[in-house]
Design a protein around this motif. Structure first.
Motif, short mmCIF file in Angstrom:
data_model
loop_
_atom_site.label_atom_id
_atom_site.label_comp_id
_atom_site.label_asym_id
_atom_site.label_seq_id
_atom_site.Cartn_x
_atom_site.Cartn_y
_atom_site.Cartn_z
N HIS A 187 0.83 -1.21 0.00
CA HIS A 187 0.00 0.00 0.00
C HIS A 187 0.86 1.26 0.00
O HIS A 187 1.78 1.40 0.82
CB HIS A 187 -0.91 0.02 1.22
CG HIS A 187 -1.87 -1.13 1.29
ND1 HIS A 187 -3.15 -1.06 0.80
CD2 HIS A 187 -1.72 -2.39 1.79
CE1 HIS A 187 -3.76 -2.22 1.00
NE2 HIS A 187 -2.91 -3.05 1.60
N CYS A 235 -2.53 0.50 -4.47
CA CYS A 235 -2.19 -0.76 -3.82
C CYS A 235 -1.68 -1.71 -4.89
O CYS A 235 -2.37 -1.92 -5.90
CB CYS A 235 -3.40 -1.36 -3.10
SG CYS A 235 -3.08 -2.98 -2.37
N ASN A 289 -2.06 9.30 6.28
CA ASN A 289 -3.14 9.38 5.30
C ASN A 289 -4.48 9.02 5.94
O ASN A 289 -5.45 8.73 5.24
CB ASN A 289 -2.86 8.46 4.11
CG ASN A 289 -2.82 6.99 4.51
OD1 ASN A 289 -2.83 6.66 5.70
ND2 ASN A 289 -2.77 6.10 3.53
N ASP A 290 -4.52 9.02 7.29
CA ASP A 290 -5.71 8.74 8.11
C ASP A 290 -6.11 7.27 8.14
O ASP A 290 -7.15 6.93 8.72
CB ASP A 290 -6.91 9.58 7.65
CG ASP A 290 -6.70 11.06 7.91
OD1 ASP A 290 -6.05 11.39 8.91
OD2 ASP A 290 -7.16 11.88 7.09
N LYS A 291 -5.34 6.41 7.56
CA LYS A 291 -5.62 4.98 7.62
C LYS A 291 -5.30 4.46 9.02
O LYS A 291 -4.22 4.70 9.56
CB LYS A 291 -4.78 4.22 6.58
CG LYS A 291 -4.94 2.71 6.62
CD LYS A 291 -6.30 2.27 6.12
CE LYS A 291 -6.42 0.76 6.08
NZ LYS A 291 -7.74 0.31 5.58
N GLU A 292 -6.25 3.72 9.63
CA GLU A 292 -6.04 3.14 10.95
C GLU A 292 -5.78 1.65 10.81
O GLU A 292 -6.50 0.93 10.11
CB GLU A 292 -7.26 3.38 11.85
CG GLU A 292 -7.03 2.95 13.29
CD GLU A 292 -8.12 3.42 14.24
OE1 GLU A 292 -8.00 3.19 15.45
OE2 GLU A 292 -9.10 4.03 13.75
N LEU A 293 -4.72 1.18 11.47
CA LEU A 293 -4.31 -0.21 11.38
C LEU A 293 -4.16 -0.81 12.77
O LEU A 293 -3.80 -0.11 13.72
CB LEU A 293 -2.98 -0.33 10.63
CG LEU A 293 -2.96 0.14 9.18
CD1 LEU A 293 -1.52 0.21 8.67
CD2 LEU A 293 -3.80 -0.79 8.31
#
Length: 234
Positions: free
Chosen positions: A159, A164, A209-213
């Protein structure tokens, strides 16, 4: 990581090699160190055509002038990243004339080496790319562009900020290529680029990028340590 120390003082060379091994072991970076006691030995090593990632070059060798030797070796497309070593300050400018990465005084090497190697790895990774087989085309990505990688079926999903990519290899094999100074396994087979982490929660991280993992509780302490180390050395 292939390092070469060209130094005619064996005790100093051994001490420098020991410090380097400890630094890279802490960073989980595999390294191999070769010692050349003089110019002839260094020429022989360069002729082996194995790329040298970093050369520690004593300016005042017994059988050669270190600066002139690097000028000789840096011909054509060959440019060896070099840190010049000296007990004196009289030739610093000459070292920078051949685009040396740094000039290290021998009396200060233990104190300066950790930060210097951190900077070297940062610049190395910023210029290091990986080639991916994506559908019917080849894609070249810089490691710093990758936000995280994870398994997807039997493949690996890579990613970035804009896309992706699918790599036809297992996550176990792909992870071996990742520089461990930049990536950490935050969850089972989920590798995150530390430099893109904006916030660390109790059981997750938020990227820039505000992606939560997700982050496993078992790995959270290691992740926090890695993040703080990167922040201190930027």
């Amino acid at each position: 990581m292939y390092l070469v120390i060209c130094e005619d003082e064996p005790e100093f060379a051994a001490g420098l090699a020991k410090e380097l091994e400890a630094i890279f072991a802490q960073k989980q970076v595999k390294c191999r160190i070769c010692h050349c006691p003089g110019g002839q030995e260094l020429r022989a090593v360069v002729r082996q055509e194995e790329p040298i990632d970093l050369l520690f070059m004593d300016i005042h060798l017994g059988d050669a002038d270190g600066v002139e030797l690097v000028k000789e070796l840096n011909c054509g497309n060959v440019k060896i990243p070099t840190i010049f070593l000296s007990s004196l300050e009289d030739r610093v400018a000459e070292g920078y004339d051949v685009s040396a990465f740094h000039f290290l005084f021998k009396r200060q090497y233990k104190e300066k080496l950790p930060v210097l190697m951190e900077r070297f790895l940062n610049e190395l990774y910023q210029n290091k790319s990986i080639v991916l087989q994506h559908h019917d085309s080849m894609v070249m990505l810089n490691f710093t562009e990758i936000y995280y990688v994870e398994p997807e079926n039997r493949n690996t999903a890579i990613h970035t900020a804009v896309s992706c990519y699918q790599e036809k290899s297992s996550i176990q094999n792909f992870a071996k290529q990742l520089p461990m100074e930049l990536f950490i396994e935050a969850y089972h087979s989920l590798y995150i680029n530390i430099d893109h982490i904006r916030k660390v929660n109790m059981d997750s991280v938020v990227l820039d990028n505000d992606k939560e993992l997700p982050v496993s509780r078992r790995k959270r302490k290691l992740l926090m340590t890695a993040v703080m180390r990167r922040i201190r050395n930027r």
